[in-house]
Design a protein around this motif. Structure first.
Motif, mmCIF file in Angstrom:
data_model
loop_
_atom_site.group_PDB
_atom_site.id
_atom_site.type_symbol
_atom_site.label_atom_id
_atom_site.label_comp_id
_atom_site.label_asym_id
_atom_site.label_seq_id
_atom_site.Cartn_x
_atom_site.Cartn_y
_atom_site.Cartn_z
ATOM 1 N N ALA A 125 -0.815 9.014 -10.296
ATOM 2 C CA ALA A 125 -0.542 7.989 -9.283
ATOM 3 C C ALA A 125 -1.612 7.977 -8.203
ATOM 4 C CB ALA A 125 0.831 8.222 -8.662
ATOM 5 N N GLU A 126 -2.103 9.154 -7.844
ATOM 6 C CA GLU A 126 -3.145 9.237 -6.814
ATOM 7 C C GLU A 126 -4.382 8.460 -7.225
ATOM 8 O OE1 GLU A 126 -6.071 12.620 -4.789
ATOM 9 O OE2 GLU A 126 -4.360 13.223 -6.013
ATOM 10 N N HIS A 127 -4.810 8.632 -8.452
ATOM 11 C CA HIS A 127 -6.010 7.949 -8.934
ATOM 12 C C HIS A 127 -5.745 6.463 -9.176
ATOM 13 C CE1 HIS A 127 -7.822 11.858 -9.181
ATOM 14 N NE2 HIS A 127 -6.864 12.273 -9.974
ATOM 15 N N PHE A 128 -4.530 6.137 -9.595
ATOM 16 C CA PHE A 128 -4.167 4.737 -9.779
ATOM 17 C C PHE A 128 -4.208 4.001 -8.451
ATOM 18 C CE2 PHE A 128 -1.033 1.287 -10.074
ATOM 19 C CZ PHE A 128 -1.503 0.612 -11.195
ATOM 20 N N ARG A 129 -3.670 4.623 -7.398
ATOM 21 C CA ARG A 129 -3.678 3.987 -6.077
ATOM 22 C C ARG A 129 -5.098 3.817 -5.555
ATOM 23 N NH1 ARG A 129 1.058 7.131 -5.166
ATOM 24 N NH2 ARG A 129 -0.215 8.803 -4.259
ATOM 25 N N GLU A 133 -6.680 0.293 -4.447
ATOM 26 C CA GLU A 133 -7.317 0.069 -3.151
ATOM 27 C C GLU A 133 -8.683 -0.592 -3.299
ATOM 28 O OE1 GLU A 133 -6.289 0.256 0.011
ATOM 29 O OE2 GLU A 133 -4.327 0.566 -0.926
ATOM 30 N N THR A 134 -9.402 -0.298 -4.377
ATOM 31 C CA THR A 134 -10.703 -0.954 -4.571
ATOM 32 C C THR A 134 -10.526 -2.448 -4.813
ATOM 33 O OG1 THR A 134 -10.800 -0.595 -6.996
ATOM 34 C CG2 THR A 134 -11.659 1.162 -5.573
ATOM 35 N N ARG A 135 -9.444 -2.828 -5.490
ATOM 36 C CA ARG A 135 -9.173 -4.248 -5.723
ATOM 37 C C ARG A 135 -8.684 -4.921 -4.438
ATOM 38 N NH1 ARG A 135 -11.675 -6.749 -9.098
ATOM 39 N NH2 ARG A 135 -13.127 -5.330 -8.144
ATOM 40 N N ARG A 136 -7.851 -4.218 -3.687
ATOM 41 C CA ARG A 136 -7.383 -4.766 -2.418
ATOM 42 C C ARG A 136 -8.557 -4.955 -1.454
ATOM 43 N NH1 ARG A 136 -4.545 -2.992 0.995
ATOM 44 N NH2 ARG A 136 -2.982 -4.586 1.383
ATOM 45 N N ALA A 137 -9.512 -4.044 -1.511
ATOM 46 C CA ALA A 137 -10.660 -4.130 -0.603
ATOM 47 C C ALA A 137 -11.444 -5.415 -0.835
ATOM 48 C CB ALA A 137 -11.563 -2.910 -0.788
ATOM 49 N N VAL A 138 -11.521 -5.859 -2.076
ATOM 50 C CA VAL A 138 -12.234 -7.102 -2.371
ATOM 51 C C VAL A 138 -11.541 -8.278 -1.704
ATOM 52 C CG1 VAL A 138 -12.920 -8.712 -4.192
ATOM 53 C CG2 VAL A 138 -13.153 -6.242 -4.557
ATOM 54 N N VAL A 139 -10.223 -8.363 -1.846
ATOM 55 C CA VAL A 139 -9.482 -9.482 -1.272
ATOM 56 C C VAL A 139 -9.479 -9.403 0.253
ATOM 57 C CG1 VAL A 139 -7.223 -10.609 -1.149
ATOM 58 C CG2 VAL A 139 -8.087 -9.777 -3.336
ATOM 59 N N LEU A 140 -9.349 -8.198 0.792
ATOM 60 C CA LEU A 140 -9.427 -8.042 2.249
ATOM 61 C C LEU A 140 -10.766 -8.540 2.780
ATOM 62 C CD1 LEU A 140 -7.732 -4.582 2.895
ATOM 63 C CD2 LEU A 140 -7.114 -6.747 4.000
ATOM 64 N N ALA A 141 -11.830 -8.263 2.046
ATOM 65 C CA ALA A 141 -13.160 -8.719 2.458
ATOM 66 C C ALA A 141 -13.236 -10.243 2.446
ATOM 67 C CB ALA A 141 -14.226 -8.127 1.543
ATOM 68 N N LEU A 142 -12.579 -10.867 1.462
ATOM 69 C CA LEU A 142 -12.562 -12.339 1.410
ATOM 70 C C LEU A 142 -11.822 -12.904 2.613
ATOM 71 C CD1 LEU A 142 -11.793 -12.977 -2.379
ATOM 72 C CD2 LEU A 142 -14.020 -12.791 -1.256
ATOM 73 N N PHE A 143 -10.683 -12.307 2.936
ATOM 74 C CA PHE A 143 -9.926 -12.761 4.102
ATOM 75 C C PHE A 143 -10.723 -12.549 5.389
ATOM 76 C CE2 PHE A 143 -5.823 -12.272 1.620
ATOM 77 C CZ PHE A 143 -5.457 -13.606 1.723
ATOM 78 N N ASP A 144 -11.367 -11.404 5.490
ATOM 79 C CA ASP A 144 -12.143 -11.108 6.692
ATOM 80 C C ASP A 144 -13.271 -12.110 6.868
ATOM 81 O OD1 ASP A 144 -12.829 -9.191 8.923
ATOM 82 O OD2 ASP A 144 -14.684 -9.082 7.774
ATOM 83 N N ARG A 145 -13.898 -12.486 5.753
ATOM 84 C CA ARG A 145 -14.951 -13.488 5.801
ATOM 85 C C ARG A 145 -14.383 -14.832 6.262
ATOM 86 N NH1 ARG A 145 -18.145 -12.711 0.617
ATOM 87 N NH2 ARG A 145 -16.740 -14.236 -0.335
ATOM 88 N N ASP A 157 -2.250 -11.444 9.758
ATOM 89 C CA ASP A 157 -2.044 -10.101 9.213
ATOM 90 C C ASP A 157 -2.682 -10.045 7.829
ATOM 91 O OD1 ASP A 157 -1.155 -7.698 8.168
ATOM 92 O OD2 ASP A 157 0.865 -7.894 9.001
ATOM 93 N N LEU A 158 -3.914 -9.578 7.777
ATOM 94 C CA LEU A 158 -4.661 -9.610 6.522
ATOM 95 C C LEU A 158 -4.129 -8.612 5.502
ATOM 96 C CD1 LEU A 158 -8.328 -10.064 7.811
ATOM 97 C CD2 LEU A 158 -6.527 -11.772 7.397
ATOM 98 N N GLU A 159 -3.601 -7.486 5.974
ATOM 99 C CA GLU A 159 -3.014 -6.511 5.051
ATOM 100 C C GLU A 159 -1.813 -7.124 4.335
ATOM 101 O OE1 GLU A 159 -3.792 -3.481 4.115
ATOM 102 O OE2 GLU A 159 -5.488 -3.032 5.416
ATOM 103 N N ALA A 160 -0.949 -7.773 5.107
ATOM 104 C CA ALA A 160 0.229 -8.403 4.505
ATOM 105 C C ALA A 160 -0.183 -9.548 3.577
ATOM 106 C CB ALA A 160 1.166 -8.913 5.594
ATOM 107 N N ALA A 161 -1.194 -10.311 3.986
ATOM 108 C CA ALA A 161 -1.662 -11.418 3.157
ATOM 109 C C ALA A 161 -2.198 -10.908 1.820
ATOM 110 C CB ALA A 161 -2.741 -12.206 3.894
ATOM 111 N N THR A 162 -2.886 -9.768 1.867
ATOM 112 C CA THR A 162 -3.410 -9.178 0.638
ATOM 113 C C THR A 162 -2.272 -8.714 -0.261
ATOM 114 O OG1 THR A 162 -5.437 -8.484 1.771
ATOM 115 C CG2 THR A 162 -4.918 -7.377 -0.296
ATOM 116 N N ASP A 163 -1.242 -8.130 0.345
ATOM 117 C CA ASP A 163 -0.071 -7.724 -0.437
ATOM 118 C C ASP A 163 0.585 -8.933 -1.092
ATOM 119 O OD1 ASP A 163 -0.448 -5.091 0.216
ATOM 120 O OD2 ASP A 163 1.082 -5.054 1.790
ATOM 121 N N GLN A 164 0.671 -10.033 -0.356
ATOM 122 C CA GLN A 164 1.263 -11.250 -0.910
ATOM 123 C C GLN A 164 0.425 -11.784 -2.064
ATOM 124 O OE1 GLN A 164 1.687 -13.929 2.388
ATOM 125 N NE2 GLN A 164 3.132 -12.614 3.471
#
Length: 202
Positions: A125-129, A133-145, A157-164
């Protein structure tokens, strides 16, 4: 794979280390998608990649680390970060590619299997998470841009938006109550951005 007795096994030495590294990653992702995580062993990966087990253990400390490294590499190649010039375009491109997994039954089975394994094995689970996180980082970067371009409010709330963004994907993938249709990606993104108070969408 070799058939002749005179074939020299790759050992991960200085000259062939890059080739061997690539061969191991390729073998790992192929086997996981063919057999499922539980059935994959370092021995099978070594045989498929035509390298010694010692070569694999020199680079990866466990099967979990190797498999998720291989999966990260494969997914990054299949789904590079989009840059279309707008947040709506970027998210739509990424979601369309993400939903495209529905066209590959082996990849869908693999994702379900990896998620299931992460619920049962804390070490995995540690490695899966970490991969998630690497995939979430891509979407977070898109939102930040998008925030920097003034397309969504800086208070969003970009974290929540990424979760959605990923929530719909994972729910449909795991539950299967609705299809993952790449053609629906634009509508899903429009709905998400509307909820964020986007000033510009397409």
């Amino acid at each position: 794979m070799p058939t002749g007795e005179t074939h020299t096994r790759r050992t991960g030495g200085r000259i062939r280390s890059q080739d061997a590294h690539h061969a191991v990653l390729t073998a790992a992702i192929e086997l996981v998608e063919e057999l499922g995580y539980q059935a994959v062993t370092i021995e099978r990966i070594a045989a498929r990649a035509d390298v010694a087990k010692s070569t694999i253990y020199r680079w990866w400390k466990s099967k979990a680390v190797l498999v998720m490294d291989a999966y990260r590499t494969a997914v990054e190649q299949r789904m590079p970060e989009p840059d279309t010039g707008s947040l709506a375009g970027d998210l739509t491109a990424f979601a369309t590619a993400l939903y495209g997994v529905s066209e590959h039954s082996l990849r869908m089975r693999t994702l379900r299997g990896l998620m299931a394994e992460a619920q049962l094995d804390p070490a995995f689970a540690e490695h899966f998470r970490e991969w998630v996180e690497t995939r979430r980082a891509v979407v977070l970067a898109l939102f930040d841009r998008g925030v920097r371009r003034g397309e969504i409010p800086p208070t969003a709330d970009l974290e929540a938006a990424t979760d959605q963004f990923f929530g719909l994907f994972w729910y449909r993938l795991l539950v299967g109550h609705q299809p993952l249709d790449p053609g629906q990606a634009p509508a899903h993104i429009d709905q998400l951005l509307h909820g964020l108070g986007a000033r510009h969408s397409q």
